[in-house]
Every structure is written in structure tokens, then in C-alpha cells.
Scaffold this motif. Structure first.
Motif, PDB file in Angstrom:
ATOM      1  N   VAL A 255     -11.933  11.657 -19.221  1.00 17.02           N
ATOM      2  CA  VAL A 255     -11.619  12.652 -18.197  1.00 17.02           C
ATOM      3  C   VAL A 255     -11.269  14.124 -18.576  1.00 17.02           C
ATOM      4  O   VAL A 255     -11.145  14.158 -19.900  1.00 17.02           O
ATOM      5  CB  VAL A 255     -10.340  12.249 -17.158  1.00 17.02           C
ATOM      6  CG1 VAL A 255     -10.584  10.743 -16.416  1.00 17.02           C
ATOM      7  CG2 VAL A 255      -9.274  11.818 -18.134  1.00 17.02           C
ATOM      8  N   PHE A 256     -11.026  15.086 -17.938  1.00 20.78           N
ATOM      9  CA  PHE A 256     -10.883  16.384 -18.413  1.00 20.78           C
ATOM     10  C   PHE A 256     -10.224  17.294 -17.284  1.00 20.78           C
ATOM     11  O   PHE A 256      -9.998  16.842 -16.364  1.00 20.78           O
ATOM     12  CB  PHE A 256     -12.266  17.143 -18.765  1.00 20.78           C
ATOM     13  CG  PHE A 256     -13.223  17.052 -17.509  1.00 20.78           C
ATOM     14  CD1 PHE A 256     -13.290  18.296 -16.582  1.00 20.78           C
ATOM     15  CD2 PHE A 256     -14.064  16.390 -17.116  1.00 20.78           C
ATOM     16  CE1 PHE A 256     -14.064  18.295 -15.767  1.00 20.78           C
ATOM     17  CE2 PHE A 256     -15.049  16.480 -16.076  1.00 20.78           C
ATOM     18  CZ  PHE A 256     -14.717  17.674 -15.240  1.00 20.78           C
ATOM     19  N   ASP A 257      -9.574  18.305 -18.096  1.00 22.92           N
ATOM     20  CA  ASP A 257      -8.901  19.005 -17.117  1.00 22.92           C
ATOM     21  C   ASP A 257      -9.009  20.600 -17.600  1.00 22.92           C
ATOM     22  O   ASP A 257      -9.198  20.876 -18.745  1.00 22.92           O
ATOM     23  CB  ASP A 257      -7.337  18.618 -17.146  1.00 22.92           C
ATOM     24  CG  ASP A 257      -6.549  19.574 -16.311  1.00 22.92           C
ATOM     25  OD1 ASP A 257      -6.980  19.757 -14.893  1.00 22.92           O
ATOM     26  OD2 ASP A 257      -5.430  20.063 -16.279  1.00 22.92           O
ATOM     27  N   THR A 258      -8.745  21.528 -16.713  1.00 21.91           N
ATOM     28  CA  THR A 258      -8.886  22.970 -17.116  1.00 21.91           C
ATOM     29  C   THR A 258      -7.520  23.687 -16.537  1.00 21.91           C
ATOM     30  O   THR A 258      -6.800  23.355 -15.912  1.00 21.91           O
ATOM     31  CB  THR A 258      -9.977  23.733 -16.547  1.00 21.91           C
ATOM     32  OG1 THR A 258      -9.776  23.862 -15.137  1.00 21.91           O
ATOM     33  CG2 THR A 258     -11.210  23.020 -16.809  1.00 21.91           C
ATOM     34  N   GLU A 259      -7.229  24.873 -17.332  1.00 21.97           N
ATOM     35  CA  GLU A 259      -6.198  25.703 -16.809  1.00 21.97           C
ATOM     36  C   GLU A 259      -6.295  26.338 -15.367  1.00 21.97           C
ATOM     37  O   GLU A 259      -5.447  26.655 -14.920  1.00 21.97           O
ATOM     38  CB  GLU A 259      -6.014  26.687 -17.916  1.00 21.97           C
ATOM     39  CG  GLU A 259      -5.490  26.357 -19.200  1.00 21.97           C
ATOM     40  CD  GLU A 259      -5.470  27.304 -20.371  1.00 21.97           C
ATOM     41  OE1 GLU A 259      -6.187  28.437 -20.059  1.00 21.97           O
ATOM     42  OE2 GLU A 259      -4.956  27.040 -21.385  1.00 21.97           O
ATOM     43  N   SER A 260      -7.601  26.071 -14.939  1.00 27.25           N
ATOM     44  CA  SER A 260      -7.618  26.651 -13.448  1.00 27.25           C
ATOM     45  C   SER A 260      -7.084  25.722 -12.269  1.00 27.25           C
ATOM     46  O   SER A 260      -6.901  26.021 -11.140  1.00 27.25           O
ATOM     47  CB  SER A 260      -9.141  26.840 -13.159  1.00 27.25           C
ATOM     48  OG  SER A 260      -9.788  25.697 -13.181  1.00 27.25           O
ATOM     49  N   THR A 261      -6.541  24.512 -12.777  1.00 24.82           N
ATOM     50  CA  THR A 261      -6.030  23.722 -11.861  1.00 24.82           C
ATOM     51  C   THR A 261      -4.628  23.701 -12.111  1.00 24.82           C
ATOM     52  O   THR A 261      -4.190  23.695 -13.367  1.00 24.82           O
ATOM     53  CB  THR A 261      -6.443  22.510 -11.790  1.00 24.82           C
ATOM     54  OG1 THR A 261      -6.455  21.730 -12.825  1.00 24.82           O
ATOM     55  CG2 THR A 261      -8.141  22.352 -11.318  1.00 24.82           C
TER      56      THR A 261
END
Length: 149
Positions: free
Chosen positions: A86-92
Motif C-alpha cells: 500500500v502507499f500514501d502521499t503527503e497530499s492526503t
């Protein structure tokens, strides 16, 4: 005398409610920072106890160390074979969804954190070992850092 009885009932209720709350699903967390290199990785190990029927992990890409070009990935799996990502970005402002393993149960797991762009990046990872209720976390007791880049 009535006041003492009421206090006793309230304390007993608080004790029961507190005990029930402690058995709800809680994830173990670890935070870290990946180095500047594009190929920097952090790796953790953890063990899920007997009775585990579901293991899951997720990642939060924090914005304390701002690297908006990077996506943070967490990949995990049993016996040093990480296969779920899974992944995440600083935009959320929220974490990634949970990556869920229902096939492997109890045992040893590895979790790898990496990123998609150069420059430092910070994160928080979470892992849970759930019993058959799928709401009660029975582990892991800790995430053990094995590689820190």
C-alpha cells in the motif's frame, strides 16, 4: 451510604468499560525517516501470535519532512517474502488503506518501507495481528527495526 454505593457502581462501570476498550483493535506503530537516496529502505520484523487469522499494515506519509515528489510504500508478508503493498502521499491527511493478509496467520513477518523519489522522507507505519473476531488485536508486541537507511 447511598453516595458510596453510587460511587462503587460508577467505578465498577468505568473499570468494565476501560477493560473492554483495551481489547479493541489497536495497531502497533513505528515512525522513521528514509534517507536522501532514491533506494533508501527501512525494514522491520514482527511476530503474530497463535490465534492470528488476519494480519494488516498501513503507512502514513507525514509532512514534517516535506518531500511532495515522493510516494511512501509499505510492503509486507510472512517469512521474509513481502508481497502486499500500500502507499500514501503527503497530499492526503489520512493514511493508506490497510494491506490485509488473511492467508498466513501466526508467525514471523517482514515489513519494508520505501519511497519513489530522492531526498529524505518521513513516515509512520502500523501493523496489527487480529483474532477471529477481526476487531481484537492480539499483536504484534513490537516492530523490530532491521534495516535503517
Amino acid at each position: 451510604m447511598k453516595l458510596k454505593t453510587v460511587k462503587t457502581i460508577i467505578l465498577a462501570f468505568a473499570l468494565v468499560a476501560g477493560g473492554a476498550a483495551s481489547f479493541t483493535a489497536k495497531a502497533i506503530q513505528a515512525s522513521g525517516t528514509l534517507g536522501a537516496s532514491l533506494v533508501a529502505v527501512d525494514a522491520y520484523t514482527f511476530t503474530c501470535p497463535s490465534g492470528t487469522v488476519q494480519v494488516r499494515a498501513r503507512v502514513f506519509d507525514l509532512n514534517t519532512v516535506l518531500n511532495s515528489a515522493a510516494t511512501v510504500y509499505v510492503t509486507f508478508g510472512k517469512d521474509s517474502v513481502p508481497t502486499l503493498t500500500v502507499f500514501d502521499t503527503e497530499s492526503t491527511s489520512t493514511s493508506s488503506p490497510w494491506a490485509t493478509n488473511t492467508a498466513d496467520g501466526s508467525g514471523n513477518y517482514v515489513l519494508v518501507v520505501r519511497k519513489s523519489a530522492a531526498n529524505p522522507e518521513d513516515y509512520i507505519i502500523e501493523a496489527q495481528c487480529l483474532n477471529s473476531s477481526l476487531v481484537t488485536a492480539i499483536g504484534p508486541p513490537k516492530l523490530v527495526l532491521q534495516i535503517n537507511q
